[in-house]
Write a protein that holds these residues in place. Structure first.
Motif, PDB file in Angstrom:
ATOM      1  N   HIS A   1       1.000  -1.238  -0.143  1.00 33.97           N
ATOM      2  CA  HIS A   1      -0.005  -0.039   0.083  1.00 33.97           C
ATOM      3  C   HIS A   1       0.944   1.254   0.107  1.00 33.97           C
ATOM      4  O   HIS A   1       0.420   2.386  -0.286  1.00 33.97           O
ATOM      5  N   ILE A   2       2.232   1.041   0.395  1.00 32.44           N
ATOM      6  CA  ILE A   2       3.145   2.404   0.205  1.00 32.44           C
ATOM      7  C   ILE A   2       3.206   2.601  -1.284  1.00 32.44           C
ATOM      8  O   ILE A   2       3.454   3.777  -1.555  1.00 32.44           O
ATOM      9  N   CYS A   3       3.396   1.658  -2.125  1.00 34.38           N
ATOM     10  CA  CYS A   3       3.651   1.795  -3.704  1.00 34.38           C
ATOM     11  C   CYS A   3       2.253   2.261  -4.529  1.00 34.38           C
ATOM     12  O   CYS A   3       2.655   2.180  -5.622  1.00 34.38           O
ATOM     13  N   ASP A   4       1.222   2.502  -4.060  1.00 34.60           N
ATOM     14  CA  ASP A   4      -0.013   2.571  -4.730  1.00 34.60           C
ATOM     15  C   ASP A   4       0.236   3.923  -5.537  1.00 34.60           C
ATOM     16  O   ASP A   4      -0.688   4.270  -6.369  1.00 34.60           O
ATOM     17  N   ILE A   5       1.174   4.850  -5.179  1.00 34.38           N
ATOM     18  CA  ILE A   5       1.346   6.005  -5.846  1.00 34.38           C
ATOM     19  C   ILE A   5       2.610   6.008  -6.689  1.00 34.38           C
ATOM     20  O   ILE A   5       2.758   7.042  -7.323  1.00 34.38           O
TER      21      ILE A   5
ATOM     22  N   GLN B   1      11.848  -5.038   4.552  1.00 36.96           N
ATOM     23  CA  GLN B   1      11.449  -4.370   5.683  1.00 36.96           C
ATOM     24  C   GLN B   1      11.612  -5.201   7.142  1.00 36.96           C
ATOM     25  O   GLN B   1      11.117  -6.145   6.975  1.00 36.96           O
ATOM     26  N   VAL B   2      11.884  -4.349   7.843  1.00 43.03           N
ATOM     27  CA  VAL B   2      12.112  -5.098   9.317  1.00 43.03           C
ATOM     28  C   VAL B   2      11.418  -4.079  10.445  1.00 43.03           C
ATOM     29  O   VAL B   2      11.831  -2.910  10.490  1.00 43.03           O
ATOM     30  N   HIS B   3      10.342  -4.744  10.927  1.00 40.76           N
ATOM     31  CA  HIS B   3       9.581  -4.016  11.884  1.00 40.76           C
ATOM     32  C   HIS B   3       9.743  -4.874  13.384  1.00 40.76           C
ATOM     33  O   HIS B   3      10.123  -5.853  13.419  1.00 40.76           O
ATOM     34  N   ASP B   4       9.597  -3.666  14.291  1.00 40.01           N
ATOM     35  CA  ASP B   4       9.504  -4.359  15.719  1.00 40.01           C
ATOM     36  C   ASP B   4       8.362  -4.457  16.038  1.00 40.01           C
ATOM     37  O   ASP B   4       7.619  -3.549  15.824  1.00 40.01           O
ATOM     38  N   ARG B   5       8.137  -5.620  16.901  1.00 43.02           N
ATOM     39  CA  ARG B   5       6.730  -6.017  17.263  1.00 43.02           C
ATOM     40  C   ARG B   5       5.946  -4.943  18.055  1.00 43.02           C
ATOM     41  O   ARG B   5       4.629  -4.823  18.067  1.00 43.02           O
ATOM     42  N   ALA B   6       6.810  -4.071  18.788  1.00 40.54           N
ATOM     43  CA  ALA B   6       6.293  -3.083  19.597  1.00 40.54           C
ATOM     44  C   ALA B   6       5.713  -1.818  18.796  1.00 40.54           C
ATOM     45  O   ALA B   6       4.939  -1.159  19.376  1.00 40.54           O
ATOM     46  N   HIS B   7       6.131  -1.849  17.547  1.00 39.30           N
ATOM     47  CA  HIS B   7       5.674  -0.547  16.872  1.00 39.30           C
ATOM     48  C   HIS B   7       5.301  -1.107  15.388  1.00 39.30           C
ATOM     49  O   HIS B   7       5.882  -1.021  14.496  1.00 39.30           O
ATOM     50  N   PRO B   8       4.012  -1.639  15.508  1.00 44.15           N
ATOM     51  CA  PRO B   8       3.514  -2.341  14.153  1.00 44.15           C
ATOM     52  C   PRO B   8       3.087  -1.145  13.335  1.00 44.15           C
ATOM     53  O   PRO B   8       2.783  -0.056  13.679  1.00 44.15           O
ATOM     54  N   HIS B   9       3.407  -1.569  12.028  1.00 47.67           N
ATOM     55  CA  HIS B   9       2.879  -0.576  10.887  1.00 47.67           C
ATOM     56  C   HIS B   9       1.511  -1.057  10.438  1.00 47.67           C
ATOM     57  O   HIS B   9       1.269  -2.118  10.317  1.00 47.67           O
ATOM     58  N   LEU B  10       0.664  -0.060  10.558  1.00 46.94           N
ATOM     59  CA  LEU B  10      -0.775  -0.203  10.472  1.00 46.94           C
ATOM     60  C   LEU B  10      -1.297  -0.072   8.930  1.00 46.94           C
ATOM     61  O   LEU B  10      -0.614   0.955   7.967  1.00 46.94           O
ATOM     62  N   LEU B  11      -2.170  -0.930   8.332  1.00 45.11           N
ATOM     63  CA  LEU B  11      -2.485  -1.109   7.120  1.00 45.11           C
ATOM     64  C   LEU B  11      -2.932   0.461   6.587  1.00 45.11           C
ATOM     65  O   LEU B  11      -3.759   0.887   7.178  1.00 45.11           O
ATOM     66  N   GLY B  12      -2.304   1.013   5.564  1.00 54.23           N
ATOM     67  CA  GLY B  12      -2.739   2.220   4.813  1.00 54.23           C
ATOM     68  C   GLY B  12      -2.412   3.294   5.602  1.00 54.23           C
ATOM     69  O   GLY B  12      -2.523   4.595   5.142  1.00 54.23           O
ATOM     70  N   ARG B  13      -1.427   3.283   6.800  1.00 56.32           N
ATOM     71  CA  ARG B  13      -1.042   4.683   7.350  1.00 56.32           C
ATOM     72  C   ARG B  13       0.342   4.964   6.980  1.00 56.32           C
ATOM     73  O   ARG B  13       1.000   5.918   7.335  1.00 56.32           O
TER      74      ARG B  13
ATOM     75  N   GLY C   1       3.567   4.116   7.751  1.00 60.76           N
ATOM     76  CA  GLY C   1       4.323   4.375   9.041  1.00 60.76           C
ATOM     77  C   GLY C   1       4.331   5.490   9.469  1.00 60.76           C
ATOM     78  O   GLY C   1       5.203   5.817   9.940  1.00 60.76           O
ATOM     79  N   ARG C   2       3.137   6.079   9.429  1.00 60.15           N
ATOM     80  CA  ARG C   2       3.076   7.432  10.103  1.00 60.15           C
ATOM     81  C   ARG C   2       2.158   7.455  11.453  1.00 60.15           C
ATOM     82  O   ARG C   2       1.699   6.346  11.857  1.00 60.15           O
ATOM     83  N   SER C   3       2.393   8.526  12.097  1.00 63.85           N
ATOM     84  CA  SER C   3       1.569   8.587  13.392  1.00 63.85           C
ATOM     85  C   SER C   3      -0.159   8.451  13.430  1.00 63.85           C
ATOM     86  O   SER C   3      -0.593   8.567  12.164  1.00 63.85           O
ATOM     87  N   GLU C   4      -0.584   8.058  14.468  1.00 58.61           N
ATOM     88  CA  GLU C   4      -2.012   8.071  14.284  1.00 58.61           C
ATOM     89  C   GLU C   4      -2.969   9.394  14.071  1.00 58.61           C
ATOM     90  O   GLU C   4      -4.066   9.518  13.726  1.00 58.61           O
ATOM     91  N   GLU C   5      -2.132  10.336  14.441  1.00 61.73           N
ATOM     92  CA  GLU C   5      -2.753  11.675  14.335  1.00 61.73           C
ATOM     93  C   GLU C   5      -3.248  12.068  13.008  1.00 61.73           C
ATOM     94  O   GLU C   5      -2.473  11.885  11.974  1.00 61.73           O
ATOM     95  N   GLY C   6      -4.591  12.182  12.993  1.00 64.54           N
ATOM     96  CA  GLY C   6      -5.257  12.408  11.650  1.00 64.54           C
ATOM     97  C   GLY C   6      -5.521  11.331  10.630  1.00 64.54           C
ATOM     98  O   GLY C   6      -5.970  11.510   9.625  1.00 64.54           O
ATOM     99  N   TRP C   7      -5.402  10.130  11.243  1.00 65.79           N
ATOM    100  CA  TRP C   7      -5.631   9.012  10.571  1.00 65.79           C
ATOM    101  C   TRP C   7      -6.990   8.424  11.173  1.00 65.79           C
ATOM    102  O   TRP C   7      -7.275   7.232  10.857  1.00 65.79           O
ATOM    103  N   THR C   8      -7.402   8.628  12.618  1.00 67.01           N
ATOM    104  CA  THR C   8      -8.091   7.813  13.399  1.00 67.01           C
ATOM    105  C   THR C   8      -9.659   8.177  13.227  1.00 67.01           C
ATOM    106  O   THR C   8     -10.380   7.809  13.840  1.00 67.01           O
ATOM    107  N   GLN C   9      -9.769   9.566  12.696  1.00 67.87           N
ATOM    108  CA  GLN C   9     -11.096  10.011  12.792  1.00 67.87           C
ATOM    109  C   GLN C   9     -12.127   9.519  11.586  1.00 67.87           C
ATOM    110  O   GLN C   9     -11.617   8.882  10.668  1.00 67.87           O
TER     111      GLN C   9
END
Length: 380
Positions: free
Chosen positions: A292-296, A358-370, A372-380
């Motif tokens: 989903h990062i590559c869709d643009i 890609q290598v992710h830490d389990r404590a900081h999961p990458h959420l679908l469609g976001r 790798g950005r913070s939740e502000e502005g994506w949860t409304q």
């Protein structure tokens, strides 16, 4: 009155840095997502309020200082355990100074030439918001081996409390590169984009116009850590966002308007994707695994990344994990990424660049469609 940074230091050679630098600054080589980063000069007179130097307690050092000579710095870089010839992406002076400041750029050019003379073909990322002149481009163009990308930082922010530097400097630097560079790649590094501050339709249109001078455009949001917010408050800037997350903030609504305005113009969410497109090679951070990062991305770039994408074997990943001291019992390999636990950025980025995955830490999961950005502005 236009901002005029204090560059009187440039009348002389750079002063040596103090021996009691904080450990984070004294350690001149650090792994960051876009590359193994060399930083043997610290201090900057540019007054960007959101600068990461706040995080190193270095914002008050306005005059660049030299920690060690260039030849020693380059030797330390190529001898670093994480360095791989022709493979490891590199960065220089992206943490505590600007590489094109007076005097600093002498060291920039010298380091690039030392590395190039070794025949190294690694990516080399150089990020600046200062003047790039014709003579600088001429010297860059004489390099024969390194894949050099100049990322011209521009935000269009006009509030001098946040960014006093005239945005026209970035526009002029990009124009100079467009007119004089052929081997050296150039990227419009559009950041930080902040909701309600510099996301107007007029500024988006201006960015689109500037993008015509670049090989690619990379856009991103604000790194809003507590120390940065504290500084902004100290200069009477109301909080730009509520949260102070570990990831950058770029709300979904802002991203949508930017992508609609850019249409078919090449624009990328991730730095390494833009760099890869500019050079016509695969993304070294393996974002193709997170589709989903590559869709643009332009179709031709997706083809290049798809052809190079390969899931590493468990044996390969375990070997790299052991090399950096990770707990291998808690490591999992999925189709698009590797999950580890109790890791540092230094450990993850080494494996990421070694495997192109890609290598992710389990404590900081990458959420679908976001992305790798913070939740502000994506949860409304």
């Amino acid at each position: 009155m236009p901002f005029d940074p204090d560059t009187r230091y440039a009348r002389f050679t750079l002063r040596p840095a103090s021996k009691d630098l904080p450990q984070d600054l004294a350690n001149i080589i650090e792994y960051r997502k876009s590359g193994l980063s060399l930083n043997h000069i610290v201090g900057c007179p540019l007054e960007c309020a959101y600068c990461v130097r706040h995080l190193f307690d270095n914002y008050g050092m306005k005059r660049p200082h030299l920690i060690i000579p260039d030849d020693q710095a380059v030797t330390q870089l190529v001898d670093h355990p994480a360095f791989r010839a022709h493979q490891t992406p590199l960065q220089i002076f992206n943490r505590a100074t600007d590489p094109f400041l007076p005097r600093v750029k002498e060291h920039l050019h010298r380091c690039l030439e030392l590395l190039d003379d070794l025949g190294l073909t690694n990516h080399m990322l150089v990020i600046t918001r200062w003047h790039v002149l014709e003579e600088d481009v001429a010297r860059l163009e004489r390099l024969k081996n390194l894949k050099v990308t100049i990322l011209i930082t521009w935000s269009g922010i006009s509030d001098p409390r946040i960014e006093p530097i005239d945005s026209s400097i970035a526009q002029a630097s990009l124009s100079t590169l467009a007119s004089n560079a052929s081997r050296t790649r150039k990227i419009l590094y559009w950041r930080p984009i902040v909701l309600g501050l510099n996301d107007t339709d007029e500024l988006i249109a201006e960015a689109h116009s500037m993008s015509q001078l670049a090989d690619a455009t990379v856009f991103t949001g604000l790194f809003h850590r507590e120390k940065i917010r504290e500084y902004l408050r100290s200069v009477n800037v109301p909080d730009l966002y509520k949260l102070v997350p570990r990831r950058k903030i770029l709300p979904r609504e802002v991203e949508g308007r930017i992508l609609r305005a850019f249409g078919g113009t090449p624009i990328f969410r991730k730095t390494s994707c833009g760099v890869a497109y500019a050079h016509g090679v695969r993304d070294y951070n393996g974002h193709f695994g997170i589709r989903h990062i590559c869709d643009i991305c332009p179709a031709e770039q997706v083809k290049i990344c798809a052809a190079a994408h390969k899931v590493p074997t468990q044996w390969q990943v375990l070997e790299f994990a052991r090399e950096v001291g990770l707990e291998i019992g808690k490591l999992e390999i999925f189709q698009g990424h590797i999950v580890v636990e109790n890791s540092t950025e230094q450990q993850r980025y080494f494996i990421q660049h070694a495997t192109g995955f890609q290598v992710h830490d389990r404590a900081h999961p990458h959420l679908l469609g976001r992305h790798g950005r913070s939740e502000e502005g994506w949860t409304q």
